[in-house]
Design an enzyme around this catalytic site. Sequence first.
Site, PDB file in Angstrom:
ATOM      1  N   CYS A 104       0.832  -1.202   0.000  1.00  0.00           N
ATOM      2  CA  CYS A 104       0.000   0.000   0.000  1.00  0.00           C
ATOM      3  C   CYS A 104       0.871   1.258   0.000  1.00  0.00           C
ATOM      4  CB  CYS A 104      -0.932   0.016   1.204  1.00  0.00           C
ATOM      5  SG  CYS A 104      -1.955   1.512   1.272  1.00  0.00           S
ATOM      6  N   GLY A 232      -8.735  -6.066 -10.140  1.00  0.00           N
ATOM      7  CA  GLY A 232      -9.187  -5.041  -9.212  1.00  0.00           C
ATOM      8  C   GLY A 232     -10.172  -4.084  -9.842  1.00  0.00           C
TER       9      GLY A 232
END
Length: 317
Positions: A104, A232
């Site tokens: 992230c 995604g």
Amino acid sequence: MSKNFWFSLPRPFFVLAPLADVTDAAFRRVIAKCGKPDVLWTEFVSADGLCSPGREVLLNDLKFTEPERPIVAQIFTSKPEKMEQAARLVAELGFDGLDINMGCPDRSVEKQGAGAALIKNPKLARELIRAAKRGAGDLPVSVKTRLGYEDSQLEEWLPELLAEKPTVVTIHARTREEMSKVDARWEEVGRAVEIRNELKSETLIIGNGDLRDLADARERVNASGADGGMLGRAIFGNPFLFAKNRDLPSSSEKLKILAWHIELFGELLGQIKSFAVMKKHFKAYVSDKDLRLRLMDTNTAGEAISIIEAWLKEGGA
């Protein structure tokens, strides 16, 4: 579900990426019904938060239903003791696997030494995997990461992870600095597979980045030699993404699914999260500009559902 479901999956397999404020409890129920991927992930959740007095709120991010299995809980931290404690909780909650976020790029996550910051700290990354394994017991532990931080560090970074024998490593085929500004480099996924094979590791490799649909995913995954592909952004506006032999939904079908999605959000998360979180789905679900603008002005699930139902009743699509 067996304790290590990964090795019973078809090859290649296709999974839905953990997406912050997207793959929440409401959205996962929709996806599980419309077209279930081979594996579902939760949004990433702070292990530190799960070990704090405020964990009751965070536990809402870890709600799941049986049709979502196999389901993996993704957590992040830079503290091995918190990782072990949170991993134990994940096992107690009945998840099928635990995933550690090491990719992230969010600044607040990196400031904690977690997420993509771990690429710069392999020693700590390895400690976190060991801590997760201690806490998770029989649950398989996996890692989601990137090629590197500023430049690709795959040759050095991946062997560090493989040394701890995670069941799976998902490679987002970009560096942290690249974010999503450049095309995913799938040749690097192929290189990750080669490194895994050279080290005689049994860890499965999942490729992630720019997969448009299942056909595109299958082609890229097969070319790379990876065990699976993670999709995604392709899920936006197409809850049937993972459904086999299914045409794209019509405009009216999308609206009916959106109404159900909104209802689930209100029921499961309405007291926890701002309704604004739900609005990021409107552009994807709704093709009519006027209807979309009207929905963007709503503040509650009830308001939005009423507008959609009226629109459908009037023959809108």
